[in-house]
Design a protein around this motif. Structure first.
Motif, PDB file in Angstrom:
ATOM      1  N   GLN A   1       0.836  -1.199   0.000  1.00 39.08           N
ATOM      2  CA  GLN A   1       0.000   0.000   0.000  1.00 39.08           C
ATOM      3  C   GLN A   1       0.871   1.250   0.000  1.00 39.08           C
ATOM      4  N   ALA A   2       0.383   2.292  -0.663  1.00 40.29           N
ATOM      5  CA  ALA A   2       1.100   3.566  -0.721  1.00 40.29           C
ATOM      6  C   ALA A   2       1.315   4.111   0.689  1.00 40.29           C
ATOM      7  N   GLY A   3       2.505   4.655   0.940  1.00 48.27           N
ATOM      8  CA  GLY A   3       2.808   5.275   2.214  1.00 48.27           C
ATOM      9  C   GLY A   3       2.985   4.312   3.372  1.00 48.27           C
ATOM     10  N   MET A   4       3.053   3.008   3.080  1.00 47.72           N
ATOM     11  CA  MET A   4       3.199   2.008   4.144  1.00 47.72           C
ATOM     12  C   MET A   4       4.447   1.162   3.918  1.00 47.72           C
ATOM     13  N   VAL A   5       5.044   0.711   5.014  1.00 50.20           N
ATOM     14  CA  VAL A   5       6.197  -0.194   4.978  1.00 50.20           C
ATOM     15  C   VAL A   5       5.657  -1.574   5.332  1.00 50.20           C
ATOM     16  N   SER A   6       5.688  -2.489   4.365  1.00 51.35           N
ATOM     17  CA  SER A   6       5.049  -3.797   4.518  1.00 51.35           C
ATOM     18  C   SER A   6       6.064  -4.928   4.521  1.00 51.35           C
ATOM     19  N   TYR A   7       6.070  -5.681   5.589  1.00 49.50           N
ATOM     20  CA  TYR A   7       6.927  -6.858   5.730  1.00 49.50           C
ATOM     21  C   TYR A   7       6.162  -8.053   5.184  1.00 49.50           C
ATOM     22  N   VAL A   8       6.703  -8.696   4.129  1.00 52.16           N
ATOM     23  CA  VAL A   8       6.006  -9.826   3.521  1.00 52.16           C
ATOM     24  C   VAL A   8       6.470 -11.166   4.089  1.00 52.16           C
ATOM     25  N   GLY A   9       7.416 -11.139   5.023  1.00 48.92           N
ATOM     26  CA  GLY A   9       7.869 -12.370   5.657  1.00 48.92           C
ATOM     27  C   GLY A   9       9.242 -12.780   5.179  1.00 48.92           C
ATOM     28  N   ASN A  10       9.574 -14.043   5.417  1.00 48.37           N
ATOM     29  CA  ASN A  10      10.876 -14.595   5.052  1.00 48.37           C
ATOM     30  C   ASN A  10      10.699 -15.753   4.086  1.00 48.37           C
TER      31      ASN A  10
END
Length: 188
Positions: A128-137
């Motif tokens: 998403q715009a303006g967000m820091v997204s961790y998708v995992g390992n």
């Protein structure tokens, strides 16, 4: 000059181009990123890279629309210079357009190029715009599956963000789904 000799000369150059020329790569350490940024940030933990000494690996991600079809957006990350020793786990911070993406395929370059599409199923995630997204390992194995999901290490992902002093948004966990591969005609 014989065709075999030409191919022998071009193979290393082609592999190097594929490893460096197409990679989106990690975000600039001086990136200014906040809630009003038009793009999003993906954070990914990648394990097993210490097994790739003298071999390169690059993972490609393709954008998909709401119906799960490829939409033309693409980015990739690689393990960089294959002759540098890597840590067992590396974390990547990548700026991308917002939207849905899937892990598409991995390319390895020991001496020859090997492409592994995730035809048996893949992982879809949302940035998403303006967000820091961790998708995992994920974990990669040189002589095994190119991509496997493994337990997440959110603390290490958060620690990686300290290298980016101008990312002011907190780390969030991306929504992820197991989905069928979007284009079975690409699978052989």
């Amino acid at each position: 000059m014989k065709l075999e000799n030409i191919c022998a000369l071009l193979s290393p150059a082609l592999a190097l181009f594929m490893l460096t020329g197409c990679a989106t790569g990690e975000a600039n350490k001086d990136i200014n990123f906040n809630a009003n940024s038009k793009n999003g940030i993906m954070v990914l933990g990648w394990e097993g890279l210490d097994n790739y000494y003298t071999a390169g690996i690059q993972i490609y991600f393709h954008g998909v629309d709401r119906n799960g079809k490829f939409d033309g957006r693409v980015f990739s990350i690689s393990n960089g210079n294959p002759y540098e020793r890597k840590n067992p786990s590396e974390y990547y911070v990548v700026e991308v357009e917002p939207g849905y993406y899937v892990f598409d395929y991995a390319v390895t370059h020991p001496v020859i190029t090997k492409i592994d599409r995730l035809c048996l199923g893949t992982i879809k995630f949302e940035i998403q715009a303006g967000m820091v997204s961790y998708v995992g390992n994920i974990h990669s194995a040189l002589n095994g599956p190119p991509i496997q999901t493994v337990p997440s290490h959110r603390e290490e992902a958060t620690a990686k963000l300290t290298e980016f002093p101008h990312i002011t948004q907190p780390l969030t966990t991306a929504r992820v789904w197991n989905v069928p591969y979007p284009d079975k005609t690409q699978c052989h």
